[in-house]
Each structure stands twice: as structure tokens, then as C-alpha cells.
Design a protein around this motif. Sequence first.
Motif, PDB file in Angstrom:
ATOM      1  N   ASP A  39       0.784  -1.147   0.029  1.00  0.00           N
ATOM      2  CA  ASP A  39       0.034   0.039   0.099  1.00  0.00           C
ATOM      3  C   ASP A  39       0.932   1.203  -0.155  1.00  0.00           C
ATOM      4  OD1 ASP A  39      -2.340  -1.248  -0.203  1.00  0.00           O
ATOM      5  OD2 ASP A  39      -3.058  -1.189   1.849  1.00  0.00           O
ATOM      6  N   GLU A  40       1.941   1.286   0.839  1.00  0.00           N
ATOM      7  CA  GLU A  40       2.942   2.502   0.839  1.00  0.00           C
ATOM      8  C   GLU A  40       3.519   2.629  -0.770  1.00  0.00           C
ATOM      9  OE1 GLU A  40       5.562   2.863   4.112  1.00  0.00           O
ATOM     10  OE2 GLU A  40       4.259   1.729   5.354  1.00  0.00           O
ATOM     11  N   HIS A  43       0.800   3.762  -3.054  1.00  0.00           N
ATOM     12  CA  HIS A  43       0.324   5.189  -2.720  1.00  0.00           C
ATOM     13  C   HIS A  43       1.193   6.166  -3.506  1.00  0.00           C
ATOM     14  CE1 HIS A  43      -0.814   8.864  -0.765  1.00  0.00           C
ATOM     15  NE2 HIS A  43       0.355   9.064  -0.131  1.00  0.00           N
ATOM     16  N   ALA A  81      -7.795  12.306  -0.420  1.00  0.00           N
ATOM     17  CA  ALA A  81      -7.041  11.090   0.361  1.00  0.00           C
ATOM     18  C   ALA A  81      -5.695  11.499   0.235  1.00  0.00           C
ATOM     19  CB  ALA A  81      -7.423  10.064  -0.411  1.00  0.00           C
ATOM     20  N   ASN A  84      -5.106  14.400   2.939  1.00  0.00           N
ATOM     21  CA  ASN A  84      -5.120  13.765   3.947  1.00  0.00           C
ATOM     22  C   ASN A  84      -3.994  13.016   4.489  1.00  0.00           C
ATOM     23  OD1 ASN A  84      -7.872  15.078   4.426  1.00  0.00           O
ATOM     24  ND2 ASN A  84      -8.952  13.159   3.836  1.00  0.00           N
ATOM     25  N   GLN A  85      -3.675  12.236   3.549  1.00  0.00           N
ATOM     26  CA  GLN A  85      -2.422  11.337   4.057  1.00  0.00           C
ATOM     27  C   GLN A  85      -0.981  12.291   4.324  1.00  0.00           C
ATOM     28  OE1 GLN A  85      -1.847   8.086   1.426  1.00  0.00           O
ATOM     29  NE2 GLN A  85      -2.336   6.622   2.971  1.00  0.00           N
ATOM     30  N   ASP A  86      -1.054  13.380   3.160  1.00  0.00           N
ATOM     31  CA  ASP A  86       0.233  14.192   3.440  1.00  0.00           C
ATOM     32  C   ASP A  86      -0.012  15.045   4.828  1.00  0.00           C
ATOM     33  OD1 ASP A  86       1.054  13.296   1.063  1.00  0.00           O
ATOM     34  OD2 ASP A  86       0.384  14.856  -0.064  1.00  0.00           O
ATOM     35  N   GLU A  89      -3.396  12.625   8.543  1.00  0.00           N
ATOM     36  CA  GLU A  89      -4.884  12.278   9.067  1.00  0.00           C
ATOM     37  C   GLU A  89      -4.974  10.696   8.437  1.00  0.00           C
ATOM     38  OE1 GLU A  89      -7.893  14.980   8.050  1.00  0.00           O
ATOM     39  OE2 GLU A  89      -6.526  16.654   8.449  1.00  0.00           O
ATOM     40  N   SER A  90      -5.919   9.953   9.174  1.00  0.00           N
ATOM     41  CA  SER A  90      -6.290   8.770   8.705  1.00  0.00           C
ATOM     42  C   SER A  90      -7.346   8.887   7.559  1.00  0.00           C
ATOM     43  CB  SER A  90      -6.713   7.726   9.823  1.00  0.00           C
ATOM     44  OG  SER A  90      -7.216   6.750   9.313  1.00  0.00           O
ATOM     45  N   ILE A  91      -7.492   7.806   6.865  1.00  0.00           N
ATOM     46  CA  ILE A  91      -8.107   7.880   5.690  1.00  0.00           C
ATOM     47  C   ILE A  91      -9.193   6.571   5.677  1.00  0.00           C
ATOM     48  CG2 ILE A  91      -8.473   7.791   3.088  1.00  0.00           C
ATOM     49  CD1 ILE A  91      -5.891   9.020   2.880  1.00  0.00           C
TER      50      ILE A  91
END
Length: 92
Positions: A39-40, A43, A81, A84-86, A89-91
Motif C-alpha cells: 500500500d505504501e 500510494h 485522500a 489527508n495522508q500528507d 490524517e487517517s483515511i
Amino acid sequence: MPQPDVFELPSANHHADLESQIQTETDRCLEAGSVNVFDEVMHRVEATIILTVLRQTNNNLTRAAMRLGISRPTLRTKLRALANQDSGESID
């Protein structure tokens, strides 16, 4: 008379470079102790593709979505998303 655009396949060096960059990012995640390497890395790949297409379309979401092969609402969701990830925050 102008010649039609001719599609050229990327060179073997281009593929090797891309593979090398993905491998480097995968190694970085593994060394950092990530428990979700796939996932990382995906992304980062997705973010790079989206931002590159946005740059090429002068941040026109409609054109960028068309070039990406996704709907404009899907692109907006992906951009939220990413933002938020940057920001950490959690998505969910």
C-alpha cells in the motif's frame, strides 16, 4: 502534409529505471519496518501519476480525469485522500 503521431514503445532503459525506482522505494519501506509495503509503494506511485497528469493538464480536473481514465469525482476523492495522508490524517 504532417505525419501522423507514431506511438513509440518506451525503451528498455526506461523500464529498467522505473523498476529500479520502485525497488528502491520498496527497500526504503522494508528498512523502515513497514508492515504495509504494498500500500505504501502503490500510494507513492498513484500520487506521482496523478500529480504528473495534473501538471500536464494545467490542473484541469476534467481533462486530468479523462487522461487518467477515471471520473472527475473519483479524481477529487483521490486528491482529498492524498491531501489527508500528507497531513497525517487517517483515511477510513
